[in-house]
Write a protein that holds these residues in place. Structure first.
Motif, short mmCIF file in Angstrom:
data_model
loop_
_atom_site.label_atom_id
_atom_site.label_comp_id
_atom_site.label_asym_id
_atom_site.label_seq_id
_atom_site.Cartn_x
_atom_site.Cartn_y
_atom_site.Cartn_z
N UNK A 1 0.84 -1.19 0.00
CA UNK A 1 0.00 0.00 0.00
C UNK A 1 0.88 1.24 0.00
N UNK A 2 0.27 2.34 -0.38
CA UNK A 2 1.02 3.58 -0.50
C UNK A 2 1.49 4.13 0.84
N UNK A 3 0.81 3.70 1.91
CA UNK A 3 1.14 4.26 3.22
C UNK A 3 2.43 3.69 3.80
N UNK A 4 2.94 2.62 3.22
CA UNK A 4 4.15 2.01 3.76
C UNK A 4 3.85 1.21 5.02
N UNK A 5 4.91 0.74 5.63
CA UNK A 5 4.73 -0.10 6.82
C UNK A 5 4.68 0.76 8.08
N UNK A 6 3.86 0.36 9.03
CA UNK A 6 4.03 0.93 10.36
C UNK A 6 4.51 -0.19 11.27
N UNK A 7 4.85 0.14 12.51
CA UNK A 7 5.52 -0.84 13.35
C UNK A 7 4.68 -2.10 13.61
N UNK A 8 3.38 -2.03 13.36
CA UNK A 8 2.56 -3.21 13.55
C UNK A 8 2.80 -4.26 12.49
N UNK A 9 3.10 -3.82 11.25
CA UNK A 9 3.24 -4.78 10.16
C UNK A 9 4.37 -5.78 10.33
N UNK A 10 5.57 -5.34 10.73
CA UNK A 10 6.68 -6.30 10.74
C UNK A 10 6.63 -7.31 11.88
N UNK A 11 5.68 -7.19 12.77
CA UNK A 11 5.64 -8.08 13.94
C UNK A 11 5.75 -9.56 13.53
N UNK A 12 4.90 -9.97 12.62
CA UNK A 12 4.92 -11.37 12.17
C UNK A 12 6.20 -11.69 11.41
N UNK A 13 6.67 -10.71 10.62
CA UNK A 13 7.90 -10.96 9.84
C UNK A 13 9.09 -11.17 10.76
N UNK A 14 9.12 -10.40 11.87
CA UNK A 14 10.24 -10.54 12.80
C UNK A 14 10.19 -11.92 13.45
#
Length: 1208
Positions: free
Chosen positions: A43-56
């Motif tokens: 999305x155009x808004x980019x990532x916020x700190x909530x998104x990478x939680x699962x990736x980490x």
RNA sequence: GCUCGAGUGGUGGAAUUGGUAGACACGUUGGACUUAAAAUCCAAUGGACAUUAGUCCGUGCGGGUUCAAGUCCCGCCUCGAGUACCA
């Protein structure tokens, strides 16, 4: 040397990229492990700190598995087709491919900064033709398949054709459309090619069908059920209506049972499984067929349902035999005394040359009718005034005569007969000649109608007192009687107008209409009135229900509302208030052969009885509907489909991909076609096998292409398989790659995909499994839902005021020259004062002087010393009052000096969101930074900020207090100014701090609020870790190279304590990772580093394994330390340290000694003592005796290694 | 309404099969260093009474089982998520 995380992180990110450290090998001797993250939409808004939680979390797991010696596949890519890019394109004209590319680049940049160990060489994008080529390929496979229920799997359509050619479709047990006609092999051969195609479409796993869809006019597209939230579109919140369209559908319903059963095979969270189970919605019950009593049933030929009639008696003996005598006497009486109108009509009927013979005052059934023509079964009634108050009885009588006896009844009033006899006779003649009339006895007038219903409670069949059809049910128009036609049509029209949303909004309003028709109860043969009502859904079951008001609350409410009888068929149950739906406690009564049976047995019995009658069978019904697969959108996969004579044709696989054409506008065409209708080069040339200009369409060799595109879930339903061999151009993936990687071992993602992506993916996987393309029927062994990270919003309190001002002057509403804001503490005290006023024991009138319900304090100026109210206040409140008074005076003065004639009455404080980035760990607002904000700085530039203790900064009184904000947990969202971007965190604290902190926040699955303040904890930990390795002079790197054993050359071997710390950490971290309890291992690291620092540990034997332990969580610092330890290769594949229990063996244990369960003191005892020895030692202890004070304990419980409890 | 999940300090959260409730961290308070700030380090920090030992109360509420309950059982309350006329 300080911990320069910026330099370190950049260095290693570059190193990993250059060395392709995380490239997975398809040809490896190592055991495989596949760790997958859910496909992001860029999305155009980019990532916020909530998104990478699962990736980490998945990255930690992937890195851990590498340390454990696995060949790890950990890929990432983009679900890059989708609505937002298209919406943006419509608004700006920018091609979605360009915005998508830009967004992906930004995502990539953000992801790279966090230091993920993705194998980027395998990246896929759903919008890439090299990828969607295979999406199209799968579509073709689905088109060329059907579902064989006998084999319980999908099979090639050619097999089905072979069967049709040999034996037609009688014996075919397939999942197909409802209304497939039976045909023989000869029929099949006789069909035209087009007819054959039409038939096959009814069987294919993807098919074209006219479906009622959720059409969103604002978005110009069809939405899936899971794309609608509360009746409006999930994206944008636009209204959605029902509309019929020809659409591609996927026969996912064929897999309903397997989708349900195979949930047992996967280790997925129970709530997710539950929600899929509910979504599939299996219910077991029976399908029951009810015959509709004909409007004009055959009366001769022995097929009549009127059992009372004596077949030997003359045809005009139409009365019920038991009361025939009585009726005849009465009839004779009436014939002698006809009314004026009756006499006039009788004369007219006899004089006119009608072909039919009429009888006057003739007994039929239990009634006497005015006139009847028996051949034509036409009754003519003349209503006198007397009938006005007995309309209901008349109606009932008419119903019986029409429904049960098959007569047609027409009515005239006295006036009609007396004033216009010609018109009346004309109407009778017309009626006699009407084809809908019986037209002579013994002739079958129309084929019998049947209503099938699905019920989960066939045991309650004797409780049926009406039937209800969905207003959309196709039988409605066929069975509605002329008398009810108007009402029924009005009701249908009203229902259609009500949007889905309205229907949902008021489920309590009961609506419906009577069709006038009756169905026959399969057992009692009683007539059952047929109603329509919108509480019955057209899309579920058969769209009709047998209504059992005593056993179903909705039926009950409906019956109550329309005064339909509610027969009770339950033993010993009161149904005067509510329906009784408890299956377990059910005992059937008043139900013929079912009497006395409990639920389960009654169901069995009734189903077998129904089967004997041929009027029903046991059936399993699913809520799961076939999935609509067409979208009226541009930015999606084009179908590999062209149309010949309206029939869809697949383009053969070797010509794929069919590339999305360019269009000028991304909106639907003027004629309402999907955006691809704007494409000028969008026709298929079968000769050239190429996409050519539309102008060449001749329907001979050049045909139009499909204008719809595929939905978002098309590309994401198999991507996990494509990752195994993402660059293969010949096949979707090679068999070798598939055989090696098999399936996903760990899948991490959000629970919002429970009934969308995760169900569709399972469906496609099963299909591909049936076709032998993939080896496993389930694609992901284990799945974890990461929780959401919520934001912690910050609020300042704006000073608002209530004022009155002259309306005569053209003055706008007065406002403060400078906006004012008060800090949270200050607000809180004033608010407490306000609440105190409202709760004080003063008269309502007084309260109203001081405060009103809208939050305005007013009239406080009248609170002067020694007034009654003033004396109620304590010291703190008096201070607050002073502060408030100063504010109030300031506002008053400000407005007064503006000279607008306004008078200020009261103040109010409204919470306003401020950007969280200007708030520190102590909730203090950085006012200067806020004023510099590019977006809102202007608004605050001249504002007055009133701090903690009410000090008024601009008044020249800086009392040194801080300006605090209040905080509240809300969803992280741009509009709430609580979004925290990972970039800013990486910049200030580094990726390793971010990774640790996201894990440290709490359990992965739980939702938890983000508070940037806490990150100093994990950042501080990394600094401590760094110092542990840099304890040399001036912070030089220092590691003691002594071997573990010996301690040669004067260097000490590691302390026993250090070894204990290390191995305790190994054990805990290993267990935590295996249990996905990442938060607790961060604590464990902190404890370990705290202990090792205290121990001043410098031993390589400790610090080297420690670096590996930390590496999955904080890979950059671990790589740096690893290289400082002298390694030249990446830490990524260093073996995980081996846990050895011997280092944890304790020689003594500190026993808590409790008395009656309460711990009083502790005693250090050797660890190897027996129960008896422990008891003896404890009892001998001074403190024990002190506690007992001479009493003898009743009981002493000793749990070796745990606790001692003395009772007594 | 139904289904599922969760309630522990000021905050995020620990507590592995019932066995020392509050680990670890944030925040707060006090102290050291510094001209000062930042950074760093040290100490205290569930509540109440006592401030010396100590005592009592404490894991949403009410019961129960047990030597022992945050953990197990029964009955409620509150919050969150999903779903919604599914016959």
């Amino acid at each position: 040397m300080t911990y320069d995380f910026r330099k370190i992180e950049e260095k290693w990110q570059q190193f990993w990229a250059e060395n392709q450290t995380f490239k997975a090998d398809n040809d490896s001797q190592k055991e495989k492990f596949y760790v997958l993250d859910m496909f992001p939409y860029p999305s155009g808004a980019g990532l916020h700190v909530g998104h990478p939680l699962g990736y980490i979390a998945s990255d930690i797991y992937a890195r851990y598995k590498r340390h454990k010696g696995f060949n790890v596949l950990h890929p990432m890519g983009y679900d890059s087709f989708g609505l937002p890019a298209e919406q943006y394109a419509i608004q700006t004209g920018q091609h979605p491919a360009i915005t998508t590319e830009t967004n992906i680049n930004r995502y990539r940049e953000q992801l790279d900064k966090i230091g993920f160990s993705f194998d980027w060489s395998r990246e896929v994008r759903t919008s890439d033709p090299n990828y969607y080529k295979w999406t199209q390929w799968i579509f073709i496979q689905l088109f060329n398949s059907w579902y064989n229920k006998d084999a319980d799997r999908a099979e090639d359509i050619s097999r089905l054709i072979a069967i049709f050619e040999k034996e037609g479709n009688q014996s075919v047990n397939a999942v197909c459309d409802e209304d497939v006609a039976l045909f023989s092999a000869a029929d099949w051969q006789a069909f035209t090619a087009k007819q054959q195609q039409e038939v096959l479409l009814q069987y294919r796993l993807t098919y074209l069908a006219e479906t009622e869809v959720n059409w969103c006019p604002a978005l110009g597209t069809v939405l899936a059920n899971d794309e609608i939230v509360n009746g409006v579109s999930e994206r944008g919140g636009h209204p959605v209506i029902r509309k019929k369209m020809t659409q591609w559908s996927m026969r996912i319903s064929a897999y309903a049972q397997r989708l349900l059963d195979d949930l047992a095979m996967v280790d997925w969270p129970q709530p997710l499984k539950d929600s899929q189970t509910n979504w599939i919605g299996r219910s077991e019950g029976a399908e029951v067929t009810f015959r509709v009593l004909p409007l004009a049933p055959p009366q001769g030929g022995g097929t009549t349902s009127d059992l009372n009639r004596d077949s030997s008696s003359p045809k005009f003996h139409t009365a019920d035999s038991d009361i025939y005598g009585v009726l005849l006497e009465r009839a004779k009486d009436m014939r002698k005394n006809p009314t004026k109108a009756e006499a006039k009509l009788w004369e007219a009927l006899r004089n006119r040359n009608l072909d039919s013979k009429f009888r006057i005052q003739h007994p039929i059934s239990r009634y006497i009718v005015d006139f009847v023509c028996l051949e034509k079964e036409l009754i003519v009634e003349v209503d006198g005034e007397i009938h006005q108050y007995q309309l209901n009885e008349d109606a009932e009588r008419q119903l019986l005569l029409e429904q049960k006896k098959g007569y047609t009844v027409i009515r005239f009033t006295n006036d009609e007969v007396l004033n216009d006899i010609d018109e009346v006779v004309y109407k009778i003649e017309t009626a006699l000649n009407s084809p809908s009339l019986g037209g002579g006895r013994g002739e079958v007038n129309s084929q019998a109608q049947e209503i099938s219903v699905f019920t989960t409670r066939p045991d309650t069949i004797f409780g049926v007192s009406f039937m209800t059809l969905a207003p959309e049910h196709e039988l409605v128009s066929k069975i509605t009687t002329s008398g009810q036609k108007e009402e029924v049509e009005a009701y249908i029209a009203a229902t259609a107008k009500r949007s889905e949303r309205d229907r949902m909004a008021d489920v309590k309003t009961i609506t419906g209409a009577f069709t006038g028709a009756y169905a026959e109860h399969p057992f009692s043969k009683e007539p059952i009135p047929i109603w329509i009502g919108d509480y019955v859904l057209a899309g579920y079951g058969t769209g009709a229900v047998m209504s059992v008001p005593c056993g179903d609350q909705r039926d009950y409410d409906f019956a109550k509302h329309f005064n339909i009888p509610i027969p009770n068929i339950f033993e010993g149950v009161d149904i005067s208030e509510l329906a009784f739906a408890d299956k377990e406690k059910t005992v059937i009564a008043n139900s013929d052969f079912l009497n006395g049976l409990p639920y389960k047995e009654a169901v069995k019995r009734v189903i077998s009885e129904l089967e004997q009658l041929g009027q029903g069978k046991g059936k399993i019904n699913y809520r799961l509907r076939d999935a609509v697969f067409s979208r009226q959108r541009y930015w999606g996969e084009p179908f590999p489909v062209y149309y010949v004579d309206g029939m869809p044709q697949m383009i053969s696989a070797e010509h794929l991909p069919i590339i999305l054409p360019e269009v000028e506008k991304y909106l639907p065409t003027e004629t309402g076609e999907p955006p691809l209708g704007n494409a000028t080069i969008w026709a298929w040339d079968v000769g050239k096998s190429a996409v050519v200009s539309n102008q060449l369409i001749d329907d001979v060799t050049v045909f139009p292409l499909e204008l719809n595109t595929m939905p978002g879930w098309a590309g994401s339903s198999y991507y996990f398989n494509r990752y195994m061999d993402p660059h293969n151009e010949k096949e979707i993936f090679s068999k070798e790659a598939m055989d090696y990687w098999q399936d996903v071992d760990l899948y991490i993602g959000g629970s919002e995909h429970a009934t969308g992506h995760l169900l569709y993916s399972r469906f496609w996987q099963k299909f591909l499994f049936d076709k032998g393309v993939v080896p496993k029927p389930e694609f992901a062994k284990k799945l974890i839902n990461q929780g959401m990270i919520t934001g912690t919003s910050a609020f300042v309190y704006r000073v608002d005021f209530e004022a009155s001002w002259s309306l005569n002057k053209k003055i706008k509403e007065p406002s403060l020259t400078k906006p004012m804001y008060v800090s949270y503490d200050c607000f809180k005290e004033i608010d407490d004062l306000y609440k105190f006023i409202l709760s004080s024991e003063i008269s309502a009138q007084d309260k109203n002087i001081f405060a009103n319900g809208n939050g305005f304090t007013k009239g406080l100026a009248s609170v002067i010393e020694d007034t009654v109210f003033y004396n109620l206040l304590d010291g703190g409140k008096k201070d607050t009052l002073k502060i408030f008074m100063r504010l109030f005076e300031y506002v008053q003065n400000d407005i007064r000096t503006q000279n607008v004639g306004a008078i200020v009455h009261g103040l109010k404080f409204s919470p306003i969101h401020v950007k969280v980035q200007y708030v520190n760990a102590s909730d203090e607002l950085d006012i200067e930074e806020l004023k510099r904000d590019s977006e809102f700085g202007e608004e605050y530039k001249d504002a007055i900020f009133i701090g903690e203790k009410g000090e008024v900064l601009p008044f020249g009184e800086d009392l040194g207090g801080a300006f605090k904000v209040s905080r509240e947990v809300e969803k992280m969202s741009k509009s709430k100014y609580n979004v925290v971007s990972p970039d800013a965190i990486c910049e200030e604290y580094g990726a390793d701090s971010l990774r640790l902190y996201e894990m440290f926040l709490g359990p992965l699955e739980q939702s938890k609020p983000w508070n940037t303040a806490g990150i100093t904890g994990t950042h501080g930990f990394l600094k401590k870790l760094w110092r542990l390795y840099h304890s040399g002079r001036e912070g030089q790197f220092k590691v003691d190279n002594s071997p573990l054993e010996g301690g040669e050359g004067g260097v000490a071997e590691p302390l026993k304590e250090s070894l204990k710390t290390l191995h305790r950490t190994i054990k805990k971290v290993e267990e935590d990772i295996e249990n996905f309890s990442f938060n607790t291992s961060v604590s464990t690291f902190m404890i370990a580093v705290n202990e090792l620092s205290a121990q001043k540990c410098t031993s390589r034997a400790i610090l080297e394994p420690l670096a590996v332990l930390v590496s999955p969580y904080a890979p950059h610092i671990a790589e740096e330390l690893w290289s400082k330890l002298g390694h030249t290769t990446s830490i990524a594949n260093a073996p995980f340290p081996k846990f050895e229990g011997k280092y944890l063996v304790e020689s003594s244990k500190e026993y808590p000694i409790s008395f009656n369960g309460k711990v009083r003191f502790k005693v250090e005892l050797p660890a190897d003592l027996s129960k008896e020895e422990i008891e003896a030692a404890v009892m001998a202890h001074d403190k024990t005796q002190e506690q007992l004070q001479g009493r003898t304990p009743k009981k002493v419980i000793v749990v070796p290694g745990k606790i001692v409890n003395i009772v007594g």
